[in-house]
Every structure is written in C-alpha cells, then in structure tokens.
Design a protein around this motif. Structure first.
Motif, PDB file in Angstrom:
ATOM      1  N   THR A   9       1.194  -1.302  -0.149  1.00  0.00           N
ATOM      2  CA  THR A   9      -0.129  -0.133  -0.038  1.00  0.00           C
ATOM      3  C   THR A   9       0.669   0.828  -0.023  1.00  0.00           C
ATOM      4  N   PRO A  10       1.072   1.971  -1.182  1.00  0.00           N
ATOM      5  CA  PRO A  10       1.751   3.447  -1.413  1.00  0.00           C
ATOM      6  C   PRO A  10       1.382   4.011  -0.233  1.00  0.00           C
ATOM      7  N   VAL A  11       2.435   4.981   0.359  1.00  0.00           N
ATOM      8  CA  VAL A  11       1.683   5.931   1.137  1.00  0.00           C
ATOM      9  C   VAL A  11       2.131   7.090   0.624  1.00  0.00           C
ATOM     10  N   SER A  12       2.219   7.335  -0.150  1.00  0.00           N
ATOM     11  CA  SER A  12       2.746   8.708  -0.881  1.00  0.00           C
ATOM     12  C   SER A  12       3.084   8.348  -2.757  1.00  0.00           C
ATOM     13  N   PRO A  13       3.188   9.266  -3.261  1.00  0.00           N
ATOM     14  CA  PRO A  13       3.204   9.178  -4.658  1.00  0.00           C
ATOM     15  C   PRO A  13       4.922   8.536  -4.641  1.00  0.00           C
ATOM     16  N   HIS A  14       5.181   9.213  -4.925  1.00  0.00           N
ATOM     17  CA  HIS A  14       7.340   8.633  -4.806  1.00  0.00           C
ATOM     18  C   HIS A  14       7.549   8.187  -4.267  1.00  0.00           C
ATOM     19  N   ILE A  15       7.053   7.993  -2.981  1.00  0.00           N
ATOM     20  CA  ILE A  15       8.135   6.655  -2.037  1.00  0.00           C
ATOM     21  C   ILE A  15       7.232   6.656  -0.577  1.00  0.00           C
ATOM     22  N   GLY A  16       7.473   5.066  -0.467  1.00  0.00           N
ATOM     23  CA  GLY A  16       7.179   4.283   0.221  1.00  0.00           C
ATOM     24  C   GLY A  16       6.038   3.204   0.449  1.00  0.00           C
ATOM     25  N   ALA A  17       5.649   2.986   0.792  1.00  0.00           N
ATOM     26  CA  ALA A  17       4.924   1.792   0.610  1.00  0.00           C
ATOM     27  C   ALA A  17       4.683   0.378   2.468  1.00  0.00           C
ATOM     28  N   CYS A 217      16.331  18.985  -2.769  1.00  0.00           N
ATOM     29  CA  CYS A 217      16.240  17.565  -2.041  1.00  0.00           C
ATOM     30  C   CYS A 217      15.111  16.917  -1.227  1.00  0.00           C
ATOM     31  N   ALA A 218      15.461  18.029  -0.330  1.00  0.00           N
ATOM     32  CA  ALA A 218      14.492  17.887   1.146  1.00  0.00           C
ATOM     33  C   ALA A 218      13.070  18.820   0.683  1.00  0.00           C
ATOM     34  N   ARG A 219      12.381  18.657  -0.549  1.00  0.00           N
ATOM     35  CA  ARG A 219      11.162  19.521  -0.628  1.00  0.00           C
ATOM     36  C   ARG A 219      10.176  18.444  -0.073  1.00  0.00           C
ATOM     37  N   ALA A 220       9.263  18.563   0.091  1.00  0.00           N
ATOM     38  CA  ALA A 220       8.097  18.203   1.087  1.00  0.00           C
ATOM     39  C   ALA A 220       7.292  17.071  -0.275  1.00  0.00           C
ATOM     40  N   GLU A 221       7.676  17.812  -1.055  1.00  0.00           N
ATOM     41  CA  GLU A 221       6.568  16.537  -2.601  1.00  0.00           C
ATOM     42  C   GLU A 221       7.536  15.268  -3.106  1.00  0.00           C
ATOM     43  N   TRP A 222       8.692  15.252  -2.413  1.00  0.00           N
ATOM     44  CA  TRP A 222       9.060  14.032  -2.867  1.00  0.00           C
ATOM     45  C   TRP A 222       9.060  13.556  -1.388  1.00  0.00           C
ATOM     46  N   THR A 223       8.916  13.749  -1.059  1.00  0.00           N
ATOM     47  CA  THR A 223       8.585  12.944   0.880  1.00  0.00           C
ATOM     48  C   THR A 223       7.567  12.631   1.250  1.00  0.00           C
ATOM     49  N   CYS A 224       7.889  11.120   2.498  1.00  0.00           N
ATOM     50  CA  CYS A 224       7.147  10.669   2.590  1.00  0.00           C
ATOM     51  C   CYS A 224       7.670  10.318   4.308  1.00  0.00           C
ATOM     52  N   ARG A 225       6.735  10.750   5.610  1.00  0.00           N
ATOM     53  CA  ARG A 225       6.969  10.984   7.101  1.00  0.00           C
ATOM     54  C   ARG A 225       6.282   9.203   7.340  1.00  0.00           C
ATOM     55  N   PHE A 226       7.286   8.410   7.672  1.00  0.00           N
ATOM     56  CA  PHE A 226       6.664   7.627   8.686  1.00  0.00           C
ATOM     57  C   PHE A 226       6.256   7.846  10.095  1.00  0.00           C
ATOM     58  N   ARG A 227       4.995   7.143  10.683  1.00  0.00           N
ATOM     59  CA  ARG A 227       4.491   7.196  12.116  1.00  0.00           C
ATOM     60  C   ARG A 227       5.246   5.814  12.365  1.00  0.00           C
ATOM     61  N   TRP A 228       6.128   5.659  13.609  1.00  0.00           N
ATOM     62  CA  TRP A 228       6.461   4.619  14.193  1.00  0.00           C
ATOM     63  C   TRP A 228       5.342   3.945  15.177  1.00  0.00           C
ATOM     64  N   THR A 229       4.731   2.941  14.988  1.00  0.00           N
ATOM     65  CA  THR A 229       4.091   2.475  16.289  1.00  0.00           C
ATOM     66  C   THR A 229       4.474   1.157  16.764  1.00  0.00           C
ATOM     67  N   PRO A 230       4.583   0.644  17.239  1.00  0.00           N
ATOM     68  CA  PRO A 230       5.411  -0.525  18.570  1.00  0.00           C
ATOM     69  C   PRO A 230       5.476  -1.264  17.545  1.00  0.00           C
ATOM     70  N   HIS A 231       6.871  -1.830  17.334  1.00  0.00           N
ATOM     71  CA  HIS A 231       7.251  -3.604  16.809  1.00  0.00           C
ATOM     72  C   HIS A 231       7.065  -3.073  14.908  1.00  0.00           C
ATOM     73  N   SER A 232       7.191  -1.976  15.003  1.00  0.00           N
ATOM     74  CA  SER A 232       6.922  -1.624  13.334  1.00  0.00           C
ATOM     75  C   SER A 232       8.953  -1.345  12.839  1.00  0.00           C
ATOM     76  N   ILE A 233       8.931  -1.568  11.316  1.00  0.00           N
ATOM     77  CA  ILE A 233      10.197  -2.170  10.235  1.00  0.00           C
ATOM     78  C   ILE A 233       9.733  -1.067   9.625  1.00  0.00           C
ATOM     79  N   ALA A 234      11.127  -0.215   9.243  1.00  0.00           N
ATOM     80  CA  ALA A 234      11.444   0.634   8.181  1.00  0.00           C
ATOM     81  C   ALA A 234      12.752   0.085   7.461  1.00  0.00           C
ATOM     82  N   PHE A 235      12.216  -0.273   5.904  1.00  0.00           N
ATOM     83  CA  PHE A 235      13.532  -0.737   5.977  1.00  0.00           C
ATOM     84  C   PHE A 235      14.072   0.593   4.133  1.00  0.00           C
ATOM     85  N   TRP A 236      15.510   0.408   4.017  1.00  0.00           N
ATOM     86  CA  TRP A 236      15.329   1.864   2.951  1.00  0.00           C
ATOM     87  C   TRP A 236      16.571   1.573   2.584  1.00  0.00           C
TER      88      TRP A 236
END
Ligand code: SIN
Length: 270
Positions: A9-17, A217-236
């Motif tokens: 499930t994508p979380v933004s158009p450019h990055i993150g699922a 590179c830091a422009r908001a248009e190509w970012t996403c923000r991950f809201r962690w919950t306990p026992h979650s993982i981000a792999f970049w």
C-alpha cells in the motif's frame, strides 16, 4: 510485478509503501521474497507493522537482500549489541543527541556505501513523535531543470565521514548524478551529513550548488513521513533515498535495533 503473496500500500506518490499479509517471524517463500524485492525497488522504503521479531528474524529478512555489513564509523550514539551485525538505537531522558537528525543516506562516506538499512523499533513514545522522514532522490533528480542536469552530470563530490563520526572514518569521492544499479534510474547523490565539497569548481560555487541541492532534495513534494507504532520496521534503500529522524519526544523512550546490508558496488555515474 503483480503482488499476490503480500499486500503493498503506497503511502505517497513518490516514496514509501506499507507491506501487509506477511509474518516476519516465519521463513518467507521465494515468491514473497521476489515480491518484497519488487516493492523495495518501486517504493524505495518499505514498512511493516506489528512484527515482534528477534535478532534472527531481522537478520533473516535483511539477508534476503544481500550480506549484512558493519557500520563504518565510530558512532557513539548507536551501540553494538551481543550480535556484531545488530546495532541498538535507544534514546531516553539521558540522550544528548540522536542518530540521523539531518537528511542523509547512511554512510555515503564509504567507498561502497550500505545498500540498505533496516530499523526495527519495539518501543515508541506514548504520545506519538519520533517519526522518520524519507525523500526520493529519483523524484528530486527528475525535477531539476535540464540545464542543471547537464551542469551536474560528470561532477563528483567528497563524502567525508569524519564530519559525522570523527577520526578514522572513511572519506570517499562519488559522482553527483548516479544511476541506481537495479532500476537503472538516475538520481542525485549528495547529502547534508556527509557531502563536504564539490570537486572541479571553485569552493564558493560548490558550496552554493550544494546548498541548492540540499534544499531541493528536502522538498516536501517527494517525501513521506513514517509514523512508527510499536514493533514496526522501516527498510530503506540508501542508494536512492534520503532519510531524517525527528527528535521531538525527549525525555520519552524510543528504542530498537538496526541492521544494514552491505553495498555491492561504488555508486555508478549517471
Ligand atoms: C538513522 O538511521 O539515521 C536513524 C533513523 C531513525 O532513527 O529513524
């Protein structure tokens, strides 16, 4: 690729699922691994929730993407654990700083920077906070003007690890525009933490170009923000994504473990 064995499930158009329909405490099927590779290539960073994983589970998952490597710097913020491949990322009321508050890709000061990093957080602040932001360097490259793309093509920059980790840390030279080894797409490869200087142009010109690139590179248009919950993982994917940790939760606790996958090659010029 069609996803049949996992949900993506994508979380933004450019990055993150976010990846669902998977239990990371169990060995994965070949098809699940193939689908994870496809999701990782397409979305640059993938997230998992509600996974109570052990060190062995985390190492098994990360090893599907390549051999695990060790941190190149003498970081005093994150700590080694009883397993030399796993580092502890723990912050609480005694913390004076945290790791990764500036936009960066991990250890780009290495000749072969880590392919990817996988952070598992089991404990998060009770009232939210401690998010991690990610930015797509493909989208940042695509949005440059044709003249700026031409100007940057073929230039190189110094990535100096001593700025972040102190003496005895590597310093490397990498092209500014590189091509991702898997997707073949072009991207911007400089970052605020490690890139100290552009080669082949006067220092002042290089500094202004770097400042433009950092802001771009830091422009908001190509970012996403991950809201962690306990026992979650981000792999970049360090080869095409920047990330930045937000320290808005002191004196609360945020705690977890990170592994990194070794880089197989130095970044290739675009
Ligand atoms: C890092 O690896 O830079 C830290 C990321 C985080 O803690 O969210």
């Amino acid at each position: 690729m069609e996803f049949h064995e996992i949900s993506v499930t994508p979380v933004s158009p450019h990055i993150g699922a976010e990846i669902g329909n998977i239990d990371l405490t169990k060995p994965l099927s070949n098809r699940q691994v193939e689908e994870l590779h496809a999701a990782f290539a397409k979305h640059l960073v993938i997230f998992f929730r509600d996974q109570r994983i052990s060190f062995d589970d985390q190492i098994r998952l990360a090893s599907h993407f390549g051999p695990l490597g060790r941190h190149v710097g003498g970081s005093t913020i994150s700590k080694t654990t009883e397993n030399p491949l796993v580092r502890k990322f723990h912050y609480d009321e005694k913390s004076m700083q945290i790791s990764g508050e500036n936009w960066h890709s991990d250890q780009s000061c290495a000749e072969k920077p880590p392919l990817g990093s996988m952070l598992y957080n089991h404990t998060l602040p009770p009232n939210g906070g401690g998010d991690t932001m990610f930015a797509s360097m493909y989208a940042a490259y695509d949005a440059l003007s044709p003249r700026m793309k031409t100007y940057l093509e073929g230039m190189t920059a110094i990535h100096d690890g001593t700025r972040v980790f102190g003496p005895e840390t590597p310093i490397a030279v990498h092209p500014i525009i590189v091509r991702h080894p898997v997707t073949g797409k072009k991207l911007i490869y400089v970052n605020t933490d490690f890139t100290s200087q552009i080669n082949d142009v006067p220092r002042e010109e290089g500094e202004r170009i770097l400042q433009f690139l950092y802001d771009h590179c830091a422009r908001a248009e190509w970012t996403c923000r991950f809201r962690w919950t306990p026992h979650s993982i981000a792999f970049w994917d360090n080869r095409c994504a920047h990330h930045k940790a937000i320290w808005d939760y002191w004196p609360n606790v945020r705690s977890g473990y990170r592994v990194q996958i070794e880089g197989t090659a130095a970044p290739i010029a675009g």
